[in-house]
Design an enzyme around this catalytic site. Structure first.
Site, short mmCIF file in Angstrom:
data_model
loop_
_atom_site.label_atom_id
_atom_site.label_comp_id
_atom_site.label_asym_id
_atom_site.label_seq_id
_atom_site.Cartn_x
_atom_site.Cartn_y
_atom_site.Cartn_z
N LYS A 42 0.84 -1.20 0.00
CA LYS A 42 0.00 0.00 0.00
C LYS A 42 0.87 1.25 0.00
O LYS A 42 1.54 1.55 0.98
CB LYS A 42 -0.92 0.04 1.22
CG LYS A 42 -1.96 1.14 1.06
CD LYS A 42 -2.59 1.58 2.35
CE LYS A 42 -1.78 2.61 3.08
NZ LYS A 42 -1.62 3.91 2.40
N GLU A 71 10.48 0.65 10.05
CA GLU A 71 11.50 1.68 9.81
C GLU A 71 10.79 3.01 10.02
O GLU A 71 9.93 3.39 9.24
CB GLU A 71 12.06 1.52 8.39
CG GLU A 71 13.42 2.15 8.23
CD GLU A 71 13.34 3.56 7.71
OE1 GLU A 71 13.22 4.48 8.56
OE2 GLU A 71 13.37 3.75 6.49
N CYS A 131 13.79 10.34 6.64
CA CYS A 131 13.80 9.88 8.04
C CYS A 131 15.20 9.91 8.64
O CYS A 131 15.37 10.11 9.83
CB CYS A 131 13.19 8.49 8.16
SG CYS A 131 13.78 7.39 6.89
N GLU A 143 10.79 15.30 15.23
CA GLU A 143 11.11 15.20 13.81
C GLU A 143 10.28 16.23 13.04
O GLU A 143 9.05 16.22 13.13
CB GLU A 143 10.78 13.78 13.32
CG GLU A 143 11.24 13.53 11.92
CD GLU A 143 10.98 12.11 11.45
OE1 GLU A 143 9.91 11.56 11.78
OE2 GLU A 143 11.85 11.55 10.76
P1 ADP Z 1 3.99 10.13 7.45
O1 ADP Z 1 4.02 10.98 8.68
O2 ADP Z 1 5.31 9.88 6.82
O3 ADP Z 1 2.87 10.42 6.51
P2 ADP Z 1 2.51 7.88 8.32
O4 ADP Z 1 3.05 6.91 9.29
O5 ADP Z 1 1.33 8.70 8.69
O6 ADP Z 1 3.77 8.71 7.96
O7 ADP Z 1 2.19 7.18 6.94
C1 ADP Z 1 2.97 6.15 6.39
C2 ADP Z 1 2.06 5.13 5.76
O8 ADP Z 1 1.27 4.52 6.79
C3 ADP Z 1 1.08 5.67 4.75
O9 ADP Z 1 0.99 4.75 3.67
C4 ADP Z 1 -0.22 5.74 5.54
O10 ADP Z 1 -1.37 5.64 4.72
C5 ADP Z 1 -0.11 4.52 6.42
N1 ADP Z 1 -0.90 4.56 7.67
C6 ADP Z 1 -1.35 5.64 8.37
N2 ADP Z 1 -2.03 5.25 9.47
C7 ADP Z 1 -2.01 3.88 9.48
C8 ADP Z 1 -2.52 2.87 10.36
N3 ADP Z 1 -3.20 3.19 11.47
N4 ADP Z 1 -2.29 1.58 10.06
C9 ADP Z 1 -1.57 1.24 8.97
N5 ADP Z 1 -1.08 2.13 8.09
C10 ADP Z 1 -1.29 3.44 8.33
#
Ligand code: ADP
Length: 477
Positions: free
Chosen positions: A183, A257, A291, A388
């Protein structure tokens, strides 16, 4: 006086469809809800395409397709034949590199010179590297003659290196004989979908690679699905913790990560002009959406003023603007939400008493842009020193002795990367050995190679990607 540059726009040889479906079981499948969402170009704020919303039923279908492909085609295949498919994907990436680079820049905002010379090149290199491992896996784990694949991998990736993160997940997973449901992030799904097209052209058996688009809810449904054998996640520490809670108590394997707040340490004896280039690469590469960015500069007190003067002069020469211009150094911030987050943290730095410097260029009239910035007078307790920012914002602090630099560098909940700049080899080694970070770069920064493992300590996550170590999470012995 800086010379004026004529515009040097990259042509856009990429065809963007009005609507994209999921790629499941080798076919393009619309969302079971019929719903789509927009992905926009952050440099223009224009919509690029509508993309399928991944529902729990779509997750179900994708996991079932991946399972069938695993049992039917991929696991039974001779490893040398699997390698051929992985090589084909690598070659197709290089053949379609310009298209991929342009699409990456349009969907994510990063400068074309970075997507062209870094992201796409590294993505292809990962597939080439792991293709080579596919039939040599018995040498990957000491004492294990017949390592087996793990099964179906669920992978969730962020928006800062969309194609490269897809490559980091897909290449080792499929080279080891696993199948995968990936995804991409909701703001940058397009290059993963082009990669799906490449898998189709490479005649990869249906269901070996499945791409499911959607936001955090789609990600959460994928993590929770009982048919997944391993989760590979790259993203924020906050979401990493949620995922860890979901997976706890199940038999699923997991690698995370997560975030970082890396120290880039400059000693007084370092060649300062070179160190400045490393500091600039460390924090302004990809607008600081990295990151492992060197977001805390620890500079030895005796050269603080000199370093700050040099940095002030250097950021004035950074060209901010259209990411598709080949001369651009600083492109667009990935989304309005990220722009707001960066601005809020910058305001907190000013409110807490640090001194802000920014490049003085004009900002484009449209799009999400943030000037290259740095703070002096930062103390360890400031939010800009602890949290961050994930933007082009550097926090500068000082130290007097090597031990003080080490203590300050390690004073963070993260531990992904660090940099050390000194003329003395013995001092680099002394410091590097004591830094609690997965990667320590000496007299350089942000260097990557598929053969070199990457990953974190503490709240930066666990597990390694890249190199032989990057095979281990995808094999069971
Ligand atoms: P960033 O701050 O880099 O956007 P996120 O951790 O919010 O990082 O997003 C990284 C990925 O995790 C994206 O593909 C996002 O759609 C997905 N994501 C966000 N929330 C969840 C969740 N609760 N469970 C699984 N995946 C998630």
């Amino acid at each position: 006086m800086a010379l004026a540059y004529a515009p040097a726009l990259e042509s856009t040889p990429v065809r963007i469809a009005a609507r994209y479906d999921h790629f499941i079981g080798g076919r393009w499948v619309p969302s079971s809800s019929g719903q789509t969402f927009a992905t926009v170009n952050p440099a223009t704020e224009e919509e690029l395409a509508q993309v399928a919303v991944g529902t729990p039923e779509d997750v179900e279908r994708a996991v079932a397709a991946a399972r069938e492909a695993y049992e039917r085609y991929w696991r039974p295949m001779r490893p040398a034949d699997r390698a051929k498919f992985v090589y084909r994907i690598a070659r197709a990436i290089t053949e379609r590199s310009r298209e991929l680079a342009v699409l990456e820049t349009m969907d994510g905002g990063k400068p074309i010179k970075e997507s062209r010379d870094f992201d796409v090149v590294q993505a292809a290199a990962h597939f080439f590297y792991y293709a080579g491992w596919a039939d040599k896996l018995r040498y990957a784990i000491h004492g294990s003659e017949h390592p087996e694949p793990v099964g179906v991998v669920g992978s969730i990736i962020p928006w800062n290196f969309p194609l490269l993160m897809a490559a980091w997940k897909i290449a080792p997973a499929i080279a080891c004989g696993n199948t995968i449901v990936l995804k991409p992030a909701e703001t940058t799904p397009l290059t993963a979908l082009l990669l799906a097209e490449i898998c189709e052209e490479a005649e990869l058996p249906p269901g070996v690679v499945n791409i499911l688009t959607g936001d955090g809810r789609t990600g959460a449904a994928l993590v929770a699905h009982p048919g997944i054998d391993k989760i590979a996640f790259t993203g924020s520490t906050e979401v990493g913790k949620i995922i860890q809670k979901t997976v706890a108590g199940t038999r699923k394997r997991m690698t995370l990560e997560l975030g970082g707040k890396a120290a880039n340490i400059v000693f007084a004896d370092a060649p300062l002009d070179q160190a400045i280039e490393g500091v600039v690469t460390g924090i302004y590469f990809n607008q600081g959406h990295v990151c492992c960015a060197g977001s805390r500069l620890l500079v030895q007190e005796s050269v603080h003023d000199e370093v700050v003067d040099k940095l002030k002069a250097r950021i004035e020469t950074l060209r901010l603007g259209d990411p598709l211009d080949k001369n651009t150094d600083i492109g667009a911030i990935n989304s309005a939400a990220q722009h707001a987050k960066i601005s809020e943290l910058v305001q907190s730095g000013v409110a807490e008493g640090a001194v802000l410097y920014q490049q003085s260029c004009a900002l484009p009239a449209r799009g999400f842009f943030h000037r290259a910035s740095f703070f002096t007078g930062v103390s360890q307790s400031h939010r800009i020193a602890r949290e961050e920012i994930f933007g082009p914002v550097l926090s500068i602090m000082t130290f007097r002795t090597a031990d003080e630099a080490i203590e300050k560098a390690n004073n963070t909940p993260y531990g992904l990367s660090a940099g050390v700049w000194t003329d003395k080899g013995s001092k680099s080694m002394y410091v590097a050995q004591r830094l609690q970070a997965g990667v320590v770069w000496c007299s350089t920064f942000n260097q990557f190679d598929p053969s070199s493992p990457f990953g974190g300590y503490r709240e930066s996550g666990f597990g390694r990607e890249g190199g032989v170590a990057g095979l281990h999470p995808y094999l069971s012995v």
